[in-house]
Design an enzyme around this catalytic site. Structure first.
Site, PDB file in Angstrom:
ATOM      1  N   GLU A 485       0.817  -1.211   0.000  1.00 13.87           N
ATOM      2  CA  GLU A 485       0.000   0.000   0.000  1.00 13.87           C
ATOM      3  C   GLU A 485       0.854   1.265   0.000  1.00 13.87           C
ATOM      4  O   GLU A 485       0.553   2.213  -0.729  1.00 13.87           O
ATOM      5  CB  GLU A 485      -0.905   0.027   1.239  1.00 13.87           C
ATOM      6  CG  GLU A 485      -2.184  -0.751   1.118  1.00 13.87           C
ATOM      7  CD  GLU A 485      -3.042  -0.616   2.360  1.00 13.87           C
ATOM      8  OE1 GLU A 485      -4.261  -0.478   2.211  1.00 13.87           O
ATOM      9  OE2 GLU A 485      -2.512  -0.661   3.481  1.00 13.87           O
ATOM     10  N   HIS A 501       4.141 -25.343  -1.901  1.00 13.73           N
ATOM     11  CA  HIS A 501       3.106 -25.583  -2.905  1.00 13.73           C
ATOM     12  C   HIS A 501       3.094 -24.487  -3.973  1.00 13.73           C
ATOM     13  O   HIS A 501       2.053 -24.217  -4.572  1.00 13.73           O
ATOM     14  CB  HIS A 501       1.735 -25.683  -2.238  1.00 13.73           C
ATOM     15  CG  HIS A 501       1.597 -26.881  -1.352  1.00 13.73           C
ATOM     16  ND1 HIS A 501       1.408 -28.154  -1.836  1.00 13.73           N
ATOM     17  CD2 HIS A 501       1.665 -26.988  -0.002  1.00 13.73           C
ATOM     18  CE1 HIS A 501       1.342 -29.007  -0.821  1.00 13.73           C
ATOM     19  NE2 HIS A 501       1.494 -28.313   0.305  1.00 13.73           N
TER      20      HIS A 501
END
Length: 606
Positions: A485, A501
């Site tokens: 941000e 993963h």
């Protein structure tokens, strides 16, 4: 997003309009403008960029008059240009607008066929031209405005000013907040009480569908059906609208530092004096509740994800979480044995408010966790629970987030007690630990200079990963959000166990990995994930307590030692280093900390 101000005053209004717009800067904007009426003539000035550009323009091209409207714009339809800046003017009318007119293309085509031309790309200009067209057909300003309002679809807060009408403003709201301020022979209209606070403490909040004819004598308010409406006048606490930096360089720094006080205030309100039980209203009773739907956006959504762990682990109460912008379009099945909890710092987030309205007649109770008790979300809830954070000006929420977490944790503890999952002694022990948290937060704040040193290196990265397990996983998401941000560095948060993963493919010596890992039952698994990162030359910044830092051993790039804390409270405490990392990295990069590009504090359009 965007800010609206209007004044019917006794003095020159241009300085008042600009000063009020400055108080709305926290909402985010990319252009600004004002319009005034002087000797019956309507004129305007607009500028792109910060308000100082508008102020400079007004020095060289001043506007006089005692009636005026102003606006800070965050671009939606059309880029940030002078022609797209508000106020928009069409013949005898000027208008400022927050929101989106969804049928503006249809209306624009109709106006083009009638011979009108357009100077901007905005939906708002269409509104001004519709009013002008109605007035050319003999309608008065009041008739033209109300006729136009009936033709608009979408969300809006609108404020009209008319040439030759120095004692009239017309205000309307649908899906975007607007308030009327009452003075002594003066009247004001603003997006929120913060804009109006220097001029009055007497505020009337327009309700959904309301429109009002405002003169110096007062305001005539009508509801969506055109019936005269009586709306209450509320006295606001002016201390609650102060937006000074208090000696800090940035509002964000001030608001990070205020968190121990914010938490102490929330605890004082929601815990009884002897610290042995919660102090919620009698309507907060989780007996018979079978499920909770939690809905929010952005940072507030991550607060909900943390709360899901608390409600399910402490109270055995299943929780579904939705991003507000997807909730009603997903058409989730809800039951009269479920509650819906809506979380919003401003209480005006458009998507969250729309989700609330979808759920209201489908669940047993609608509860909101908000920072503004007078907000639309608070007013439309069955019960609103304030977080006591005070005004939060920095676009990146900090004390609002920890305030939300604290209130949600206390709610989860109440649910656990109501459902027979916590004894009185266990509840008192949790509350005692919570009472100590503000002091532990002060210890975490003391790491600021150490974090600033680390941030100089983080500022050189193009990608950063955050990892966490259990309730620290949402903190990893929040830490990544804060960093991108305000520093504009690409960052992602992952559950530590998900590393292998997919994300592990990104790891090399150029990608710092920030691990949020207090020494708890999941810590050993987190250490294994860290080893996987370090084996691939990844730079690990470990944020843990002294026991965790020692157990992690050699190989970490940097470490930050946090106070030891109950696993239940770790998400609240560990928010502080995540916020400070984002803040100091942004400082090192030289970005605009309080008003980052393209972002608005309060997102009042879908």
């Amino acid at each position: 997003m965007c800010g609206i101000i209007g004044v019917l005053g006794d003095h020159e209004v241009a300085p008042l309009l600009v000063e009020s717009l400055k108080r709305l800067e926290y909402r985010g904007y990319d252009s600004a403008g004002i319009a005034t009426i002087s000797s019956g003539r309507l004129d305007r000035r607009r500028a792109v960029g910060k308000l100082v550009n508008l102020s400079d323009l007004l020095v060289h091209e001043p506007l006089t008059g005692k009636a005026g409207i102003g606006h800070t714009r965050w671009a939606t339809h059309g880029g940030p240009t002078v022609k797209n800046a508000h106020p928009h003017k069409a013949g005898p009318v000027a208008v400022v607008h927050n929101g989106i007119i969804e049928n503006f293309r249809e209306l624009r085509a109709e106006l083009a066929e009638a011979g009108y031309s357009f100077e901007s790309e905005t939906d708002t200009e269409t509104v001004a031209l519709l009013v002008q067209h109605s007035m050319t057909q003999g309608m008065s300003p009041r008739e033209a405005a109300t006729h136009t309002l009936k033709r608009l679809r979408g969300a809006f807060a609108l404020l009209f000013l008319f040439e030759g009408e120095g004692d009239l403003m017309i205000a309307a709201r649908k899906g975007s907040p607007l308030a009327i301020g009452h003075g002594n022979g003066e009247m004001f209209v603003g997006s929120d009480a913060i804009a109006l606070a220097p001029m009055t403490d007497q505020i009337t909040y327009l309700e959904e569908g309301d429109y009002a004819f405002v003169t110096r004598a007062g305001a005539e308010i009508y509801d969506a059906e055109g019936r005269r409406a009586n709306r209450a006048v509320t006295t606001i606490q002016l201390d609650a609208t102060r937006i000074e930096k208090g000696g800090y360089k940035h509002f964000m720094a001030k608001e990070i530092a205020e968190q121990p006080v914010v938490l102490a205030d929330a605890i004082r309100h929601y815990v009884i004096t002897d610290g042995t039980a919660t102090a919620f209203p009698a309507a907060i009773d989780f007996c018979g509740v079978e499920r909770i739907a939690m809905v929010a956006c952005g940072t507030a959504s991550y607060a909900c994800h943390v709360a899901k762990y608390w409600f399910e682990q402490l109270a055995g109460l299943p929780v579904d979480i939705d991003i507000a912008s997807e909730f009603r379009y997903r058409e989730p099945p809800l039951s009269d044995k479920s509650w819906a909890i809506f979380v919003s710092q401003s209480g005006e987030t458009a998507d969250t408010l729309a989700a609330l309205r979808y759920a209201k007649d489908r669940v047993a109770k609608v509860v909101s966790v908000v920072n503004v008790p007078t907000s639309s979300i608070a007013r439309e809830s069955d019960l609103a629970l304030p977080i006591f954070a005070g005004v939060e000006v920095g676009v990146a929420s900090t004390k609002g987030f920890t305030g939300q977490l604290t209130t949600l944790l206390l709610l989860a503890l109440k649910a656990a007690q109501d459902r027979g999952r916590l004894t009185d002694a266990e509840l008192a022990a949790h509350l005692a630990a919570l009472q100590n948290l503000p002091g532990q937060m002060n210890h975490a704040l003391a790491l600021s200079s150490q974090i600033a040193d680390i941030a100089t290196k983080l500022a050189e990265a193009q990608d950063i990963l955050f990892l966490g397990r259990g309730a620290m996983y949402p903190l990893a998401l929040e830490g990544a959000l804060k960093l991108k941000e305000i520093s504009y560095i690409h960052a992602e948060g992952y559950a530590s166990g998900e590393l292998k993963h997919g994300p592990i493919a990104l790891i090399d010596r150029m990608v710092p990995v920030i691990v949020l890992a207090p020494r708890d039952t999941l810590f050993e698994k987190t250490v294994s994930n860290m080893q996987e990162v370090m084996a691939r030359q990844g730079k690990v910044l470990l944020i843990s307590d002294a026991e965790g830092v020692a157990e992690a051993g050699d190989g970490v790039w940097k470490s930050l030692t946090m106070p030891a804390v109950s696993p239940l409270l770790a998400p609240i405490l560990y928010a502080i280093p995540a916020q400070l990392l984002a803040y100091h990295t942004a400082i090192a990069k030289g970005t605009d900390v309080d008003q980052p590009r393209n972002l608005a504090k309060s997102v009042t359009v879908e």
